[in-house]
Design a protein around this motif. Sequence first.
Motif, short mmCIF file in Angstrom:
data_model
loop_
_atom_site.label_atom_id
_atom_site.label_comp_id
_atom_site.label_asym_id
_atom_site.label_seq_id
_atom_site.Cartn_x
_atom_site.Cartn_y
_atom_site.Cartn_z
N PHE A 193 0.84 -1.19 0.00
CA PHE A 193 0.00 0.00 0.00
C PHE A 193 0.88 1.25 0.00
O PHE A 193 1.98 1.24 0.53
N TYR A 194 0.35 2.32 -0.59
CA TYR A 194 1.05 3.60 -0.71
C TYR A 194 0.35 4.61 0.19
O TYR A 194 -0.88 4.75 0.15
N ARG A 195 1.13 5.34 0.99
CA ARG A 195 0.59 6.29 1.97
C ARG A 195 0.46 7.69 1.37
O ARG A 195 1.39 8.20 0.75
N ILE A 196 -0.71 8.32 1.59
CA ILE A 196 -0.97 9.67 1.11
C ILE A 196 -1.43 10.53 2.29
O ILE A 196 -2.45 10.23 2.93
N PRO A 197 -0.70 11.61 2.58
CA PRO A 197 -1.11 12.50 3.68
C PRO A 197 -2.37 13.29 3.31
O PRO A 197 -2.59 13.63 2.15
N LEU A 198 -3.17 13.59 4.31
CA LEU A 198 -4.38 14.38 4.15
C LEU A 198 -4.31 15.62 5.03
O LEU A 198 -3.75 15.57 6.13
N LYS A 199 -4.92 16.70 4.56
CA LYS A 199 -5.03 17.93 5.36
C LYS A 199 -6.48 18.06 5.78
O LYS A 199 -7.38 18.04 4.94
N LYS A 200 -6.73 18.17 7.08
CA LYS A 200 -8.10 18.32 7.57
C LYS A 200 -8.51 19.78 7.45
O LYS A 200 -7.82 20.68 7.93
N LEU A 201 -9.62 20.03 6.78
CA LEU A 201 -10.13 21.38 6.57
C LEU A 201 -11.06 21.79 7.72
O LEU A 201 -11.53 20.95 8.49
N ASN B 42 -9.30 0.80 -5.43
CA ASN B 42 -7.89 0.81 -5.04
C ASN B 42 -7.66 0.38 -3.60
O ASN B 42 -6.60 0.62 -3.04
N ARG B 43 -8.70 -0.27 -3.03
CA ARG B 43 -8.62 -0.89 -1.70
C ARG B 43 -8.14 0.08 -0.64
O ARG B 43 -7.27 -0.23 0.18
N ALA B 44 -8.67 1.29 -0.65
CA ALA B 44 -8.23 2.34 0.26
C ALA B 44 -8.49 2.00 1.73
O ALA B 44 -9.48 1.39 2.08
N VAL B 45 -7.54 2.43 2.55
CA VAL B 45 -7.66 2.34 4.00
C VAL B 45 -7.42 3.75 4.52
O VAL B 45 -6.37 4.35 4.24
N ILE B 46 -8.39 4.30 5.24
CA ILE B 46 -8.26 5.65 5.76
C ILE B 46 -7.86 5.59 7.22
O ILE B 46 -8.49 4.88 8.02
N ASN C 26 -4.40 11.27 9.90
CA ASN C 26 -4.69 12.15 8.75
C ASN C 26 -3.97 11.69 7.48
O ASN C 26 -3.21 12.45 6.86
N CYS C 27 -4.24 10.45 7.09
CA CYS C 27 -3.67 9.92 5.85
C CYS C 27 -4.55 8.79 5.35
O CYS C 27 -5.45 8.34 6.05
N PHE C 28 -4.29 8.39 4.12
CA PHE C 28 -4.95 7.19 3.60
C PHE C 28 -3.96 6.41 2.78
O PHE C 28 -2.90 6.90 2.41
N TYR C 29 -4.28 5.15 2.57
CA TYR C 29 -3.42 4.23 1.86
C TYR C 29 -4.19 3.65 0.69
O TYR C 29 -5.37 3.35 0.82
N ILE C 30 -3.51 3.49 -0.43
CA ILE C 30 -4.12 2.81 -1.57
C ILE C 30 -3.15 1.74 -2.06
O ILE C 30 -1.93 1.87 -1.93
N GLY D 259 -14.16 19.87 8.19
CA GLY D 259 -14.05 18.47 8.58
C GLY D 259 -13.69 17.56 7.42
O GLY D 259 -13.42 16.39 7.61
N HIS D 260 -13.71 18.09 6.20
CA HIS D 260 -13.31 17.31 5.03
C HIS D 260 -11.79 17.13 5.01
O HIS D 260 -11.06 17.88 5.65
N TYR D 261 -11.35 16.16 4.23
CA TYR D 261 -9.92 15.91 4.08
C TYR D 261 -9.48 16.23 2.66
O TYR D 261 -10.10 15.80 1.69
N LEU D 262 -8.38 16.97 2.55
CA LEU D 262 -7.88 17.48 1.28
C LEU D 262 -6.53 16.84 0.95
O LEU D 262 -5.72 16.59 1.86
N PHE D 263 -6.30 16.57 -0.32
CA PHE D 263 -4.99 16.13 -0.78
C PHE D 263 -4.77 16.64 -2.20
O PHE D 263 -5.72 17.03 -2.88
#
Length: 148
Positions: free
Chosen positions: A12-20, A130-134, A139-143, A23-27
Amino acid sequence: MHLREFLETQGFYRIPLKKLATGHYLFSAKINGVSGDFILDTGASTSCVGFKNSTHFKLISEESMIKAAGAGAINMETMLSRKNIFAIKKWKISNMDFVLFDLTHVNAALAQVEEGPIHGIIGADFLKKNRAVIDYGRNCFYIKLPSL
């Protein structure tokens, strides 16, 4: 073993998220080589891009019979853009479809809390495929990396 270590050993590949403030998450990601900002939305059934951004991302669109609804708006006209290249940092797929519709109401809501506009929303279609895991705690997700 921590979640990150486990998922990375499973491809899996890690992607950081920014919390707005909403309450939404941005990338950030790229469509057809062009950068943009996207909200990750598990409640959105399909991934979409705003009409105003179709030329920005070099999208070729076609007529769509789909009517969009969400975030307080219903029965919105849409178009469809197929087989786009979607990349997040080093991760990439070359067959991503997007529904195009008017994101004015979404960006107006973001502006009310002094957040910048977004180019699109990445929804459950992408997350499931893409079998995402949040990981909300970090504050990240994996695909899952595509199989070679």
